[in-house]
Design a protein around this motif. Structure first.
Motif, PDB file in Angstrom:
ATOM      1  N   HIS A 154      -1.227   1.246   0.890  1.00 37.82           N
ATOM      2  CA  HIS A 154       0.037   0.520   0.828  1.00 37.82           C
ATOM      3  C   HIS A 154       0.364   0.115   2.257  1.00 37.82           C
ATOM      4  CE1 HIS A 154       1.490   1.042  -3.365  1.00 37.82           C
ATOM      5  NE2 HIS A 154       0.561   1.970  -3.344  1.00 37.82           N
TER       6      HIS A 154
ATOM      7  N   GLU B 123      10.193   1.500  -5.498  1.00 37.80           N
ATOM      8  CA  GLU B 123       9.305   1.420  -4.337  1.00 37.80           C
ATOM      9  C   GLU B 123       9.966   2.095  -3.150  1.00 37.80           C
ATOM     10  OE1 GLU B 123       6.746  -1.904  -1.782  1.00 37.80           O
ATOM     11  OE2 GLU B 123       8.108  -2.524  -3.387  1.00 37.80           O
TER      12      GLU B 123
ATOM     13  N   ARG C 230       9.536   2.237   0.927  1.00 38.45           N
ATOM     14  CA  ARG C 230       8.890   1.668   2.109  1.00 38.45           C
ATOM     15  C   ARG C 230       9.190   2.572   3.297  1.00 38.45           C
ATOM     16  NH1 ARG C 230      11.064  -2.841  -0.361  1.00 38.45           N
ATOM     17  NH2 ARG C 230      12.753  -3.026   1.162  1.00 38.45           N
TER      18      ARG C 230
ATOM     19  N   THR D 290       9.015   3.438   6.974  1.00 34.58           N
ATOM     20  CA  THR D 290       8.809   2.734   8.239  1.00 34.58           C
ATOM     21  C   THR D 290       8.464   3.676   9.382  1.00 34.58           C
ATOM     22  OG1 THR D 290      11.204   2.799   8.651  1.00 34.58           O
ATOM     23  CG2 THR D 290      10.313   0.842   7.568  1.00 34.58           C
TER      24      THR D 290
END
Length: 352
Positions: A118, A176, A178, A180
């Protein structure tokens, strides 16, 4: 990941990859990862009744009268250990993506493991099937009546980078995460579960996947006058146990799965001793006490169904696992004053 990395060698073995990913999810309960992330979730349509037979017992069963628009949460310098103590993580679909261990003990099967990426994050895609007896009725991602959950498990943290839950009509919720930044982003991708405590949790969570038939002798306290209702369900794991407790000795046959609303607590503890996967979902933070041993606090306000070894917060649990069979050789639950509430020690065990 380099060609020699253990995960790379799983690329052609979906079963091994799924097993590793499930263990990685469980191992997260032994870690405190600091991270920045954006989490998103959307309920695309109202699902069929997915709360299962225990939905009536839940104070916040899975209920939605209409689809929900996509929601997003930004997490800055969040702590995975602190989130495991947040009761909203059980029902908030965005926060739940950051807490994979809560699902590790609620599944009946983990299949179709596949290594993927991913962005720059190595991950493993797997399919989880909920266990109707140990999945929480109010869970946004793995309620007991769901058909299956497809997730991408982040190799470094165990968190769920992507999730899609299905009923018989198709996907009804997706999400989802994400990431960082995380505090474990440096260095090579982990080849194991990171910590000794994480390895024990992984073995506990994957115990349900391994068939076993045992005969054992166990020392237990308190006494077993209540051990009359095992409420056992068909299971690939069974044992015949002779239980020695103050004033009594009893031999009984116990399955690795049981009906939460029918089994007596003592019978449930023997079942979880054989198949400790259910316990993992109820543990807040585990620390090692030996190569195969952990001590852990208990999550606050876990919804029904409970774990017989970790029934409420303010308790501390001690476990020692047998790496060969996946059973707990030692289990003890103590209260805030360090008084023993329950204890079992396996004297002997052998396969039959």
């Amino acid at each position: 990941m380099a060609a020699s990395h253990p995960l790379t060698r799983m690329a052609r073995d979906p079963e091994a990859a799924a097993r590793w990913a499930l263990g990685r999810m469980a191992a997260a309960a032994a870690e405190d990862v600091r991270f920045d992330a954006v989490a998103e979730s959307a309920l695309h349509r109202v699902p069929q009744d997915v709360a299962g037979r225990y939905g009536a017992h839940s104070t916040a069963r899975f209920e939605s009268s209409e689809p929900e628009p996509a929601v997003s949460e930004t997490l800055d310098d969040a702590s995975s250990a602190e989130l495991r103590q947040d009761v909203s993580v059980d029902v908030d679909p965005c926060l739940a993506l950051t807490d994979p261990a809560r699902l590790a003990g609620a599944m009946a099967a983990a299949t179709d493991g596949r290594l993927t990426w991913h962005g720059e994050r190595p991950a493993i895609d797997i399919v989880l099937t909920p266990d109707p007896e140990s999945a929480a009725p109010n869970d946004p991602w793995l309620p007991p009546g769901a058909d299956h959950l497809a997730v991408s498990v982040d190799v470094r943290t165990g968190m769920l980078l992507r999730a899609r839950v299905f009923d018989t009509q198709g996907c009804f919720r997706s999400g989802e995460l994400r990431l960082t930044r995380t505090s474990v982003d440096t260095g090579p991708a982990p080849a194991s579960y990171g910590t000794e405590a994480g390895a024990v949790l992984a073995q506990m969570a994957t115990s349900r996947l391994d068939p076993v038939r045992l005969r054992s002798e166990i020392d237990a306290e308190p006494g077993l006058s209540e051990l009359l209702t095992p409420a056992s369900l068909p299971s690939r794991r069974r044992w015949t146990v002779t239980v020695h407790s103050p004033g009594s000795t009893l031999t009984t046959d116990i399955s690795g799965d049981y009906r939460s609303d029918q089994a007596t607590p003592a019978a449930a503890r023997l079942s979880e001793l054989l198949t400790p996967a259910r316990i993992v979902s109820h543990l807040a933070h585990a620390t090692p006490t030996g190569p195969d041993s952990i001590r852990s606090t208990v999550r606050p306000l876990r919804s029904f169904p409970l774990s017989a070894w970790a029934p409420e917060e303010d308790l501390t649990c001690e476990f020692t696992i047998d790496p060969t069979t996946g059973i707990l050789l030692h289990a003890r639950t103590v209260d805030a004053a360090s008084r023993t509430l329950f204890r079992c020690d396996v004297r002997t065990h052998h396969r039959v």
